[in-house]
Design a protein around this motif. Structure first.
Motif, PDB file in Angstrom:
ATOM      1  N   PHE A 326       0.838  -1.202   0.000  1.00 17.08           N
ATOM      2  CA  PHE A 326       0.000   0.000   0.000  1.00 17.08           C
ATOM      3  C   PHE A 326       0.875   1.255   0.000  1.00 17.08           C
ATOM      4  O   PHE A 326       0.682   2.186  -0.795  1.00 17.08           O
ATOM      5  N   LEU A 327       1.885   1.257   0.878  1.00 18.36           N
ATOM      6  CA  LEU A 327       2.761   2.436   0.974  1.00 18.36           C
ATOM      7  C   LEU A 327       3.553   2.624  -0.319  1.00 18.36           C
ATOM      8  O   LEU A 327       3.773   3.750  -0.774  1.00 18.36           O
ATOM      9  N   LYS A 328       3.949   1.506  -0.911  1.00 20.77           N
ATOM     10  CA  LYS A 328       4.722   1.568  -2.158  1.00 20.77           C
ATOM     11  C   LYS A 328       3.857   2.182  -3.284  1.00 20.77           C
ATOM     12  O   LYS A 328       4.295   3.106  -3.971  1.00 20.77           O
ATOM     13  N   VAL A 329       2.635   1.682  -3.448  1.00 21.09           N
ATOM     14  CA  VAL A 329       1.815   2.215  -4.545  1.00 21.09           C
ATOM     15  C   VAL A 329       1.378   3.652  -4.263  1.00 21.09           C
ATOM     16  O   VAL A 329       1.258   4.457  -5.194  1.00 21.09           O
ATOM     17  N   LEU A 330       1.214   3.964  -3.002  1.00 20.08           N
ATOM     18  CA  LEU A 330       0.846   5.338  -2.660  1.00 20.08           C
ATOM     19  C   LEU A 330       2.011   6.278  -3.011  1.00 20.08           C
ATOM     20  O   LEU A 330       1.830   7.341  -3.592  1.00 20.08           O
ATOM     21  N   LYS A 331       3.213   5.831  -2.684  1.00 17.37           N
ATOM     22  CA  LYS A 331       4.400   6.639  -2.952  1.00 17.37           C
ATOM     23  C   LYS A 331       4.632   6.784  -4.461  1.00 17.37           C
ATOM     24  O   LYS A 331       4.906   7.871  -4.958  1.00 17.37           O
ATOM     25  N   GLU A 332       4.497   5.651  -5.170  1.00 19.39           N
ATOM     26  CA  GLU A 332       4.801   5.672  -6.602  1.00 19.39           C
ATOM     27  C   GLU A 332       3.716   6.332  -7.437  1.00 19.39           C
ATOM     28  O   GLU A 332       3.989   6.857  -8.506  1.00 19.39           O
ATOM     29  N   ASN A 333       2.487   6.254  -6.959  1.00 17.15           N
ATOM     30  CA  ASN A 333       1.381   6.724  -7.794  1.00 17.15           C
ATOM     31  C   ASN A 333       0.575   7.860  -7.197  1.00 17.15           C
ATOM     32  O   ASN A 333      -0.325   8.373  -7.855  1.00 17.15           O
ATOM     33  N   GLY A 334       0.890   8.189  -5.933  1.00 19.21           N
ATOM     34  CA  GLY A 334       0.126   9.227  -5.259  1.00 19.21           C
ATOM     35  C   GLY A 334       0.138  10.539  -6.044  1.00 19.21           C
ATOM     36  O   GLY A 334      -0.854  11.254  -6.070  1.00 19.21           O
ATOM     37  N   TRP A 335       1.253  10.814  -6.722  1.00 20.32           N
ATOM     38  CA  TRP A 335       1.367  12.068  -7.452  1.00 20.32           C
ATOM     39  C   TRP A 335       0.267  12.205  -8.495  1.00 20.32           C
ATOM     40  O   TRP A 335      -0.182  13.291  -8.816  1.00 20.32           O
ATOM     41  N   ARG A 336      -0.194  11.055  -9.006  1.00 24.92           N
ATOM     42  CA  ARG A 336      -1.228  11.129 -10.050  1.00 24.92           C
ATOM     43  C   ARG A 336      -2.525  11.686  -9.484  1.00 24.92           C
ATOM     44  O   ARG A 336      -3.375  12.163 -10.199  1.00 24.92           O
ATOM     45  N   PHE A 337      -2.672  11.514  -8.171  1.00 25.39           N
ATOM     46  CA  PHE A 337      -3.924  11.924  -7.556  1.00 25.39           C
ATOM     47  C   PHE A 337      -3.776  13.254  -6.820  1.00 25.39           C
ATOM     48  O   PHE A 337      -4.746  13.799  -6.339  1.00 25.39           O
ATOM     49  N   GLU A 338      -2.525  13.734  -6.745  1.00 24.08           N
ATOM     50  CA  GLU A 338      -2.261  14.862  -5.848  1.00 24.08           C
ATOM     51  C   GLU A 338      -3.151  16.076  -6.127  1.00 24.08           C
ATOM     52  O   GLU A 338      -3.676  16.684  -5.204  1.00 24.08           O
ATOM     53  N   ASP A 339      -3.318  16.390  -7.426  1.00 25.74           N
ATOM     54  CA  ASP A 339      -4.112  17.582  -7.740  1.00 25.74           C
ATOM     55  C   ASP A 339      -5.579  17.383  -7.381  1.00 25.74           C
ATOM     56  O   ASP A 339      -6.361  18.314  -7.386  1.00 25.74           O
ATOM     57  N   LYS A 340      -5.940  16.150  -7.087  1.00 21.08           N
ATOM     58  CA  LYS A 340      -7.350  15.857  -6.731  1.00 21.08           C
ATOM     59  C   LYS A 340      -7.577  16.080  -5.234  1.00 21.08           C
ATOM     60  O   LYS A 340      -8.689  16.008  -4.750  1.00 21.08           O
ATOM     61  N   MET A 341      -6.489  16.266  -4.500  1.00 17.00           N
ATOM     62  CA  MET A 341      -6.631  16.382  -3.045  1.00 17.00           C
ATOM     63  C   MET A 341      -6.830  17.834  -2.628  1.00 17.00           C
ATOM     64  O   MET A 341      -6.446  18.730  -3.318  1.00 17.00           O
TER      65      MET A 341
END
Ligand code: 5GP
Ligand code: MN
Length: 341
Positions: A326-341
């Protein structure tokens, strides 16, 4: 938003032309599954139809008080009776789910049935397991969609108090008492009508939300105090509970419901996850605020799905490995969602 009038006409014809109607909700039914099922039941009864009710597995304690809940046949408890209901039905209406595996152990019997099959739901990504699928993800709940379809039939709007209560339970439980997923004014217009129909808002709220065991409240305290991890750099937080934790607090089904919402009340946290250790896998629940697509995250990384702000999935590994992943995918892919936060 879909145009309901055509669907409503088709549904009305199916109701009139069917001798035995069976209403089925999804496995581990929530308030919306049972609420939409019972509301439709009371509507069909006033039309003089022969209606059976079935759920794949147990009802949670907080829903058992509802009028008509005791009429719901539980497949895993009464297989013979339920198989007979399925065989004898000429119309099966399935409520609040988008994939046939949500029928649990009843799936094979229902799919094999010769009955015409209808789905009424508000999830995305429907499987093709019915003759008629009426799905509108813009609805706050399946209960709201059922009500609007029935209103289109130009019949009495609020059949009776049990109907109104069932509808209200569906709406409040799927929106976290209007915290999420309730963006449109029509939901509140329906609620206004329900109040006019005599529902007792506080009574229902107490039966749904203020009806927990002391053990459940202690488990919640423990989860928040000892098992919650906040990751400010990802604007996220998660809670994990081991099998031993659950045992320690005499966990019963439904106790961890709503836990996943709480980290979202922390300032700056937009995404929350709950990991529950099961016998051979980890069950995950996700919640988000704003536009963060928790359902895409669940679908892409945890074989799951759901709604934009409320979703879930599963992962077949140990608890520690699941959290690492979970932490790995959040770290690797979180940026894709960042503007949504
Ligand atoms: P909860 O966290 O309350 O168990 O689930 C929230 C929502 O996520 C449910 O209403 C359902 O739409 C979705 N969901 C939960 N678990 C799963 C899962 O394993 N697979 C899929 N496709 N959806 C799920
Ligand atoms: Mn629902």
């Amino acid at each position: 938003m879909i145009d309901l009038s055509g669907y409503s006409k088709e549904l009305s014809k199916l109701f009139s032309s069917s001798e035995n109607i069976l209403l089925i909700c999804h496995i581990n039914p929530d308030g919306d599954a049972i609420g939409s099922q019972l509301a439709l039941y009371y509507f069909l009864k006033t039309r003089g139809r022969n209606v059976g009710l079935m759920a794949p597995n147990y009802l949670q304690e907080f829903l058992k008080w509802m009028d008509g809940a005791d009429l719901i046949n539980i497949f895993i408890k009464e297989r013979k009776k339920c198989r007979k209901l399925i065989e004898e039905a000429d119309l099966i209406v399935m409520l609040d789910f988008n994939k046939s595996n949500r029928l649990g152990e009843a799936e094979d019997s229902v799919i094999a049935s010769r009955a015409r099959k209808v789905v009424i739901d508000h999830h995305l990504d429907h499987g093709n397991f019915a003759d008629l699928i009426i799905s509108d993800p813009s609805k706050c709940s399946t209960s709201e969609l059922v009500h609007e379809l029935l209103c289109e039939m130009n019949e009495v709007q609020f059949i009776n108090k049990p109907y109104a209560e069932a509808l209200y339970v569906g709406i409040i439980t799927d929106t976290g008492n209007f915290e999420h997923g309730s963006y449109y004014s029509r939901t509140y217009r329906i609620v206004a009508d329900l109040l006019d129909a005599g529902i007792e808002k506080e009574k229902i709220l107490n039966l749904i939300y203020n009806n927990y065991s002391a053990d459940r409240i202690r488990l919640l305290g423990y989860a928040l105090n000892k098992r919650m991890v906040v990751i400010p750099e990802f604007k996220s937080a998660y809670i994990f509970l081991t099998k031993d934790d659950l045992k320690e607090y005499n966990h019963v089904k439904g106790d961890t419901e709503e836990f996943v919402n709480l980290p979202l009340s922390i300032k700056g946290i937009y995404f929350s996850a709950l990991f529950i250790e099961k016998d051979n896998f980890i069950k995950l629940s996700f919640r988000s605020k704003g536009h963060f697509p928790s359902n895409e995250f669940a679908a892409q990384y945890f074989s799951g799905g759901g709604h934009l702000n409320a979703s879930g999935g599963e992962y077949f590994d140990t608890l520690n490995n699941t959290i690492d992943y979970f932490l790995k995918v959040l770290k690797e892919n979180g940026w894709r969602f960042e503007d949504k936060m």
